[in-house]
Design an enzyme around this catalytic site. Structure first.
Site, PDB file in Angstrom:
ATOM      1  N   CYS A 141       0.875  -1.150  -0.052  1.00 56.02           N
ATOM      2  CA  CYS A 141       0.043  -0.073   0.153  1.00 56.02           C
ATOM      3  C   CYS A 141       0.832   1.329   0.130  1.00 56.02           C
ATOM      4  CB  CYS A 141      -0.677   0.259   1.304  1.00 56.02           C
ATOM      5  SG  CYS A 141      -1.978  -1.314   1.445  1.00 56.02           S
TER       6      CYS A 141
ATOM      7  N   ARG B 291       3.777   0.009  -4.987  1.00 55.53           N
ATOM      8  CA  ARG B 291       3.660  -0.551  -3.660  1.00 55.53           C
ATOM      9  C   ARG B 291       2.388  -1.435  -3.368  1.00 55.53           C
ATOM     10  NH1 ARG B 291       6.773   1.872   0.056  1.00 55.53           N
ATOM     11  NH2 ARG B 291       5.398   1.045   1.762  1.00 55.53           N
TER      12      ARG B 291
ATOM     13  N   TRP C  57      -2.682  -3.021  -1.737  1.00 55.18           N
ATOM     14  CA  TRP C  57      -2.426  -4.438  -1.853  1.00 55.18           C
ATOM     15  C   TRP C  57      -3.036  -4.914  -0.849  1.00 55.18           C
ATOM     16  CZ3 TRP C  57       0.037  -8.421   0.971  1.00 55.18           C
ATOM     17  CH2 TRP C  57       0.592  -9.296   0.203  1.00 55.18           C
TER      18      TRP C  57
ATOM     19  N   ASN D 220      -1.377   2.254   5.697  1.00 57.83           N
ATOM     20  CA  ASN D 220      -0.536   1.002   5.193  1.00 57.83           C
ATOM     21  C   ASN D 220      -0.105   0.183   6.453  1.00 57.83           C
ATOM     22  OD1 ASN D 220       1.483  -0.745   3.909  1.00 57.83           O
ATOM     23  ND2 ASN D 220       3.073   0.732   4.149  1.00 57.83           N
ATOM     24  N   GLY D 221      -0.350  -1.154   6.538  1.00 59.11           N
ATOM     25  CA  GLY D 221      -0.083  -1.973   7.566  1.00 59.11           C
ATOM     26  C   GLY D 221      -1.153  -3.006   8.058  1.00 59.11           C
TER      27      GLY D 221
ATOM     28  N   GLU E 231      18.457 -16.173  -8.126  1.00 61.57           N
ATOM     29  CA  GLU E 231      17.974 -14.896  -8.438  1.00 61.57           C
ATOM     30  C   GLU E 231      17.358 -14.973  -9.938  1.00 61.57           C
ATOM     31  OE1 GLU E 231      17.155 -12.398  -6.806  1.00 61.57           O
ATOM     32  OE2 GLU E 231      17.295 -10.771  -8.369  1.00 61.57           O
TER      33      GLU E 231
ATOM     34  N   LYS F 178      13.479 -14.182 -10.495  1.00 56.57           N
ATOM     35  CA  LYS F 178      12.945 -13.041 -11.355  1.00 56.57           C
ATOM     36  C   LYS F 178      12.056 -13.597 -12.526  1.00 56.57           C
ATOM     37  CE  LYS F 178      14.046 -10.367  -9.724  1.00 56.57           C
ATOM     38  NZ  LYS F 178      14.596  -9.796  -8.397  1.00 56.57           N
TER      39      LYS F 178
ATOM     40  N   GLU G 179       8.494 -14.343 -10.723  1.00 58.01           N
ATOM     41  CA  GLU G 179       7.962 -13.078 -10.417  1.00 58.01           C
ATOM     42  C   GLU G 179       7.246 -12.267 -11.501  1.00 58.01           C
ATOM     43  OE1 GLU G 179       9.665 -10.634  -7.649  1.00 58.01           O
ATOM     44  OE2 GLU G 179      11.566 -10.581  -8.736  1.00 58.01           O
TER      45      GLU G 179
ATOM     46  N   HIS H  72      18.981 -35.901  -8.067  1.00 62.60           N
ATOM     47  CA  HIS H  72      18.060 -36.369  -6.766  1.00 62.60           C
ATOM     48  C   HIS H  72      16.698 -36.096  -6.864  1.00 62.60           C
ATOM     49  CE1 HIS H  72      22.008 -37.685  -5.181  1.00 62.60           C
ATOM     50  NE2 HIS H  72      22.543 -36.485  -5.331  1.00 62.60           N
TER      51      HIS H  72
ATOM     52  N   LYS I  80       6.172  -4.013  -3.877  1.00 60.05           N
ATOM     53  CA  LYS I  80       7.675  -3.923  -3.533  1.00 60.05           C
ATOM     54  C   LYS I  80       8.352  -4.084  -2.228  1.00 60.05           C
ATOM     55  CE  LYS I  80      11.691  -2.172  -5.254  1.00 60.05           C
ATOM     56  NZ  LYS I  80      12.602  -3.062  -5.961  1.00 60.05           N
TER      57      LYS I  80
HETATM   58  C1  F6R Z   1      12.339  -9.779  -5.625  1.00 59.88           C
HETATM   59  C2  F6R Z   1      12.264  -8.604  -4.798  1.00 59.88           C
HETATM   60  C3  F6R Z   1      11.783  -9.143  -3.185  1.00 59.88           C
HETATM   61  C4  F6R Z   1      12.740  -8.498  -2.332  1.00 59.88           C
HETATM   62  C5  F6R Z   1      12.288  -8.744  -0.840  1.00 59.88           C
HETATM   63  C6  F6R Z   1      13.131  -8.034   0.144  1.00 59.88           C
HETATM   64  O1  F6R Z   1      12.808  -9.069  -6.985  1.00 59.88           O
HETATM   65  O2  F6R Z   1      12.327  -7.560  -5.063  1.00 59.88           O
HETATM   66  O3  F6R Z   1      12.024 -10.439  -3.127  1.00 59.88           O
HETATM   67  O4  F6R Z   1      14.070  -8.729  -2.599  1.00 59.88           O
HETATM   68  O5  F6R Z   1      11.026  -8.681  -0.536  1.00 59.88           O
HETATM   69  O6  F6R Z   1      13.175  -6.685  -0.034  1.00 59.88           O
HETATM   70  P1  F6R Z   1      13.953  -5.803   0.566  1.00 59.88           P
HETATM   71  O7  F6R Z   1      15.387  -5.957   0.053  1.00 59.88           O
HETATM   72  O8  F6R Z   1      13.513  -4.371   0.677  1.00 59.88           O
HETATM   73  O9  F6R Z   1      14.090  -6.132   2.248  1.00 59.88           O
END
Ligand code: F6R
Length: 615
Positions: A2, A32, A81, A107-108, A488, A492, A495, A511, A610
């Site tokens: 949010c 967000r 969100w 937000n929260g 990673e 990517k 997601e 395995h 995010k």
């Molecule tokens: C993936 C992504 C998330 C963040 C995770 C941690 O692309 O962005 O997996 O890496 O939510 O976020 P931070 O680094 O802000 O603690």
């Protein structure tokens, strides 16, 4: 999760129409959360707040409701969100009291909302949504009968809330004020001339204000068009803030797409510049040296984070093992309760978080601190909760990252952590000074290496993505230092392109996972230039190809070993320590172009936000 924004202004003092300024800010906060949105304002002389809100993307809602055209100089807005209550028109924020004299955005998560709601319903309040948030305006309304002062009612309400919150409230009783409160969810103030903002993040108002105050947990207060008042709820006294006003150097271009189709591709292309900034930060002060001293003194070292940041932390743990022979325990932040039991004084926890606000990482930090451990943070956001609560804060300085998928912040975390591990290995005798200087030299050269890499690999990644976009499942395999990169790459792809992708240590794939492999199954090998090269290419690649897999390699191969792969995404040959810096970018491009080929918006992946501020 949010985004909230509020603006209060003296009529005629703003560079643009106030509602347009808020609308633009809301668009910048869309990363967000974007399942519903809304705006509330107090038109001049009105005895009611006006609320426009609904389910859908902000741009669509703008067409339907005209958010950018509402009247008034005191406005709050929200992009959601969903947590409590499905994304519907009714559950969208802002929420109001029974008499529609106030509106709040939040937000929260309010954990005790069920009890509060019951109490309020018993007193005759009528609820219309399923959200936790709606208890807040009703509770304030209830207390306003008693205190006859909106700020006192607001403060008393915040005191009973359990959970996390960043709140902005407007009320017709004091129509030029926006009341705010924060705990475990980010909130910043932006100061202007004749107007002030409150928002979840700086880019929301960067176009109009660069003077920022980052609010801290348990701070409540209000802004008027010309004043700021902040109080510490626990001490019940006002807080001086003039020394906390920071001038933000980022340009608005940093927070805009600048001609690119998406933030994500812009941020991928920005990586050389981001690395340059990280290096300037590392060499510009002595905080990395201080961190090494703390680490040298540690009984045990842990590193924790979530998602992409965890991959950077995992990479760091492998480097410490390989370069210095020092074990570092990596753990996923949401699992902290398993690890914190063993933590004690003398231990050091490194918390990696680009946003500095991820609640799981913050909880891990607090649990370790409580047991006497020292905490070092690595973050991208100065003054955010995690660096602020740590004993020492290191920064990546990558600039704002708006795309939901982390790209430049991962690369800069990897650079910072490599620097830290090399410095530690030098100080602890694991590396000689010429070895350490050799690696540091290459790390210093990483901005140039990445610039060249972009032109080397972009077209090839794009071509491969056309093919990948028709696949439903992909493996990412590697060994050793390549494994966090494989993880990673897989994260990517899933997601943003919504393709099932899993990363495994290549040796482990026999395995079980290999059972899924059949004709045409894509397997991406991350091939570092270390001792495992032959094992990977002559062993694991062959095993997969024998079952019909298409073997794609991110590799810097000049030898006949390269012939083992069906398709190569070339990367420059560097010291193996730099593997995440060289091998991640092609995987980011594959994820991006695959998402685009599937007609998806990589900046707004479904179900994601995010910054994850709920446990
Ligand atoms: C993936 C992504 C998330 C963040 C995770 C941690 O692309 O962005 O997996 O890496 O939510 O976020 P931070 O680094 O802000 O603690």
């Amino acid at each position: 999760m949010c985004g909230i924004i509020g603006l209060t202004c003296i009529p005629g003092s703003t560079p643009d129409r106030p509602s347009l300024m808020v609308y633009r800010g809301l668009l910048r906060l869309e990363y967000r959360g974007y399942d519903s949105a809304g705006v509330a304002s107090i038109p001049t002389g009105s005895s009611k707040v006006v609320v426009l809100k609904g389910k859908g993307k902000i741009i669509e809602l703008e067409k339907k409701y005209g958010f950018s055209k509402v009247d008034g100089c005191t406005i709050v807005a929200h992009t959601r969100w969903a947590t409590h209550g499905a994304p519907t028109d009714i559950n969208a924020h802002p929420h109001t009291d029974c008499s529609t004299t106030m509106a709040i955005v939040h937000n929260g998560i309010i954990q005790n909302y069920r009890e509060l709601r019951k109490e309020l319903v018993d007193k005759g309040h009528v609820f219309v949504s399923e959200t936790d948030t709606e208890v807040v305006p009703h509770f304030i309304e209830e207390l306003y009968y008693k205190y006859k002062d909106i700020y006192s009612a607001f403060k008393k309400t915040v005191e009973v809330l359990e959970g996390s919150y960043a709140i902005a409230l407007i009320s017709v009783v004091e129509p030029d004020k926006i009341f705010f409160a924060r705990k475990d969810s980010p909130l910043v103030l932006g100061l202007g001339n004749g107007f002030n903002f409150v928002a979840s993040d700086i880019p929301a108002f960067l176009e109009y204000s660069r003077k920022v105050i980052v609010l801290r947990d348990y701070e409540v207060g209000y802004i008027t068009p010309i004043n700021v008042f902040i109080e510490d709820l626990r001490k019940n006294r006002s807080v001086g803030y003039t020394h906390r006003v920071r001038f933000i150097e980022w340009s608005i271009e940093d927070a805009s797409k600048g001609g690119y189709a998406h933030f994500m591709i812009k941020e991928i292309f920005e990586q050389p510049r981001a690395l340059k900034n990280t290096l300037q930060g590392i060499e510009g002060d002595n905080s990395f040296q201080k961190a090494v001293e703390i680490l040298l003194d540690a009984d045990r070292i842990y590193v924790t984070a979530a998602g992409t940041s965890y991959h950077a932390g995992f990479y760091y743990s492998l480097l410490m093992q390989e370069l210095a022979g020092t074990p570092v325990v990596p753990f996923i932040a949401s699992e902290h309760y398993v690890y914190e039991r063993a933590a004690s004084e003398g231990d050091v926890l490194i918390v990696v978080s680009q946003s500095g606000e991820t609640i799981d990482s913050l909880m891990a930090l607090r649990a370790f601190k409580e047991r006497g451990a020292r905490v070092i943070a690595l973050s991208n956001v100065i003054d955010s909760a995690i660096p602020r609560e740590s004993h020492l804060a290191l920064y990546t300085r990558a600039g704002p990252e708006i795309g939901v998928a982390a790209t430049k912040t991962f690369i800069t975390q990897a650079l910072a952590l490599a620097w830290l591990a090399v410095s530690y290995a030098l100080a602890s005798g694991g590396l000689s000074s010429s070895e350490a200087e050799g690696i540091r030299g290459e790390l210093r050269d990483s901005p140039r290496i990445l610039s060249e890499l972009i032109s080397l690999v972009e077209e090839k990644a794009k071509m491969l993505s056309e093919w990948m976009s028709r696949k439903s499942s992909v493996y990412y395999l590697s060994r050793g230092i390549g494994l966090p990169v494989a993880m990673e790459g897989a994260l990517k792809l899933k997601e943003i392109a919504y393709i099932h992708a899993e990363a495994y240590p290549a040796g482990e794939s026999k395995h079980g996972p290999i059972a899924l492999v059949s004709e045409g199954f894509p397997v991406i090998f991350v091939v570092p230039t270390d001792n495992y090269l032959e094992k990977l290419l002559l062993g694991n690649v062959q095993e997969m190809k024998a079952r019909g897999a298409v073997a794609i390699g991110v590799a810097s191969l000049k030898t006949s070993l390269g012939d083992q792969l069906d398709y190569v995404l070339p990367v420059p040959r560097t010291h193996w320590v730099l593997t995440p810096l060289t091998h991640t970018l092609p995987l980011q491009l594959i994820a991006y172009y695959t998402a685009v080929a599937r007609g998806l918006d990589p900046d707004k992946p479904r179900n994601l936000a995010k910054t994850v501020t709920v446990e």
